[in-house]
Design an enzyme around this catalytic site. Structure first.
Site, PDB file in Angstrom:
ATOM      1  CE  LYS A  93      -3.959  -2.285   2.147  1.00 51.82           C
ATOM      2  NZ  LYS A  93      -3.385  -3.556   2.627  1.00 51.82           N
TER       3      LYS A  93
HETATM    4  P1  5BU Z   1      -8.677 -11.728   5.841  1.00 50.55           P
HETATM    5  O1  5BU Z   1      -8.096 -12.516   6.940  1.00 50.55           O
HETATM    6  O2  5BU Z   1      -9.262 -12.593   4.694  1.00 50.55           O
HETATM    7  O3  5BU Z   1      -9.643 -10.686   6.336  1.00 50.55           O
HETATM    8  O4  5BU Z   1      -7.406 -10.948   5.229  1.00 50.55           O
HETATM    9  C1  5BU Z   1      -7.551  -9.959   4.243  1.00 50.55           C
HETATM   10  C2  5BU Z   1      -6.211  -9.509   3.716  1.00 50.55           C
HETATM   11  O5  5BU Z   1      -6.430  -8.604   2.645  1.00 50.55           O
HETATM   12  C3  5BU Z   1      -5.327  -8.774   4.713  1.00 50.55           C
HETATM   13  O6  5BU Z   1      -3.992  -9.129   4.437  1.00 50.55           O
HETATM   14  C4  5BU Z   1      -5.538  -7.303   4.402  1.00 50.55           C
HETATM   15  O7  5BU Z   1      -4.370  -6.515   4.587  1.00 50.55           O
HETATM   16  C5  5BU Z   1      -5.880  -7.319   2.929  1.00 50.55           C
HETATM   17  N1  5BU Z   1      -6.822  -6.261   2.520  1.00 50.55           N
HETATM   18  C6  5BU Z   1      -8.110  -6.176   2.980  1.00 50.55           C
HETATM   19  O8  5BU Z   1      -8.555  -6.983   3.780  1.00 50.55           O
HETATM   20  N2  5BU Z   1      -8.926  -5.182   2.517  1.00 50.55           N
HETATM   21  C7  5BU Z   1      -8.523  -4.247   1.646  1.00 50.55           C
HETATM   22  O9  5BU Z   1      -9.301  -3.384   1.238  1.00 50.55           O
HETATM   23  C8  5BU Z   1      -7.175  -4.352   1.180  1.00 50.55           C
HETATM   24  C9  5BU Z   1      -6.352  -5.367   1.616  1.00 50.55           C
HETATM   25 BR1  5BU Z   1      -6.562  -3.136  -0.028  1.00 50.55          BR
END
Ligand code: 5BU
Length: 268
Positions: A93
């Site tokens: 990011k």
């Molecule tokens: P989760 O455990 O499936 O919630 O992880 C989601 C990943 O995607 C996590 O590494 C976040 O940093 C990433 N992410 C997110 O959740 N939402 C966003 O809008 C963005 C990245 Br950009």
């Protein structure tokens, strides 16, 4: 199956080597899963990789989450991921001015040398894309940027009217832009994003989980099948896989759901 059957015109029309590599891997693994490998030690990362590699097409990292990171152990880990045909995607990011974003790809982590893809906000303007392209070229590589056009977290300011459109308009025309991050938790918003993006650039979506609804600290989840049908080209799944009792079974499940949706979307 051939990529041209599954991706149709999008395969023929796309000359970006990274996009074509992604489309090929999705077809060969029958999986649109991008694993968000949010674990905190090298050992956990390596174990996770071993368990899920047949079902995961790209690996999303947050390199600064890892407590026992060393250049050598990371190098080894990245080589192991490449050997099992995964693109490496650092969710950095970026958001600074171009020359600083470029130089932040060096430094301790030296992400320009191992990341194929990286995220950036476009808040500082298009120079971030130029800077990141220079970052990769300094080490003789080229990579792709996923620009944040939407986010999955509740109340994010990318929803302020006009922002997403401005990001898409700039990213669509820039060669360093591999695609966009879309909000996997809201299929209707994602379908709108796909209309704006068109068919060339990729849209990858976090905020997907088979268990839909609100989660920890503002994270929101939508159904992975709906996300693909609405236009996602890669489902970013973290805890749905790495927190599961069997990461391998969970990864297979997400792969099957995503592949089933892609086949349906392609009219096959
Ligand atoms: P989760 O455990 O499936 O919630 O992880 C989601 C990943 O995607 C996590 O590494 C976040 O940093 C990433 N992410 C997110 O959740 N939402 C966003 O809008 C963005 C990245 Br950009």
């Amino acid at each position: 199956m051939q990529p041209s059957e599954v991706w149709g015109e999008r395969w023929n029309a796309n000359s970006d080597p990274l996009a074509r590599r992604w489309m090929e891997t999705v077809v060969s693994k029958q999986s649109m899963v991008v694993l968000a490998a949010d674990v905190y030690t090298m050992n956990e990362l390596n174990n996770l990789l071993d368990q899920v590699s047949p079902y995961v097409s790209a690996l999303k990292t947050h390199v600064d989450l890892v407590h026992d990171w060393t250049p050598d152990s990371w190098d080894d880990f990245c080589n192991r991921a490449k050997d099992v045909d995964m693109l490496i995607f650092e969710d950095r990011k970026h958001g600074d001015i171009g020359k600083i974003a470029r130089d932040q790809m060096g430094g301790v982590y030296d992400s320009r040398s191992w990341a194929d893809l990286m995220t950036a906000h476009l808040i500082s303007g298009p120079s971030v894309l130029d800077g990141m392209a220079e970052g990769w070229s300094k080490v003789g590589r080229s990579g792709g940027v996923l620009l944040l056009a939407q986010m999955s977290s509740a109340g994010n300011l990318l929803e302020i009217p006009g922002y997403t459109d401005a990001v898409v308009n700039i990213g669509k025309e820039h060669p360093a832009c591999f695609g966009f991050i879309g909000n996997g938790s809201r299929a209707n918003e994602l379908a709108e994003l796909r209309k704006k993006v068109g068919e060339i650039k990729m849209i990858w979506t976090p905020g997907v989980n088979i268990q839909t609804g609100d989660s920890e600290l503002g994270q929101r989840y939508g159904d992975p099948y709906d996300a693909v049908m609405a236009g996602s080209d890669g489902i970013i799944v973290g805890s749905g896989i790495h927190k599961s009792k069997s990461p391998s079974e969970a990864a297979k499940k997400y792969a099957d759901v995503s592949w089933g949706a892609l086949i349906k979307r392609s009219g096959l």
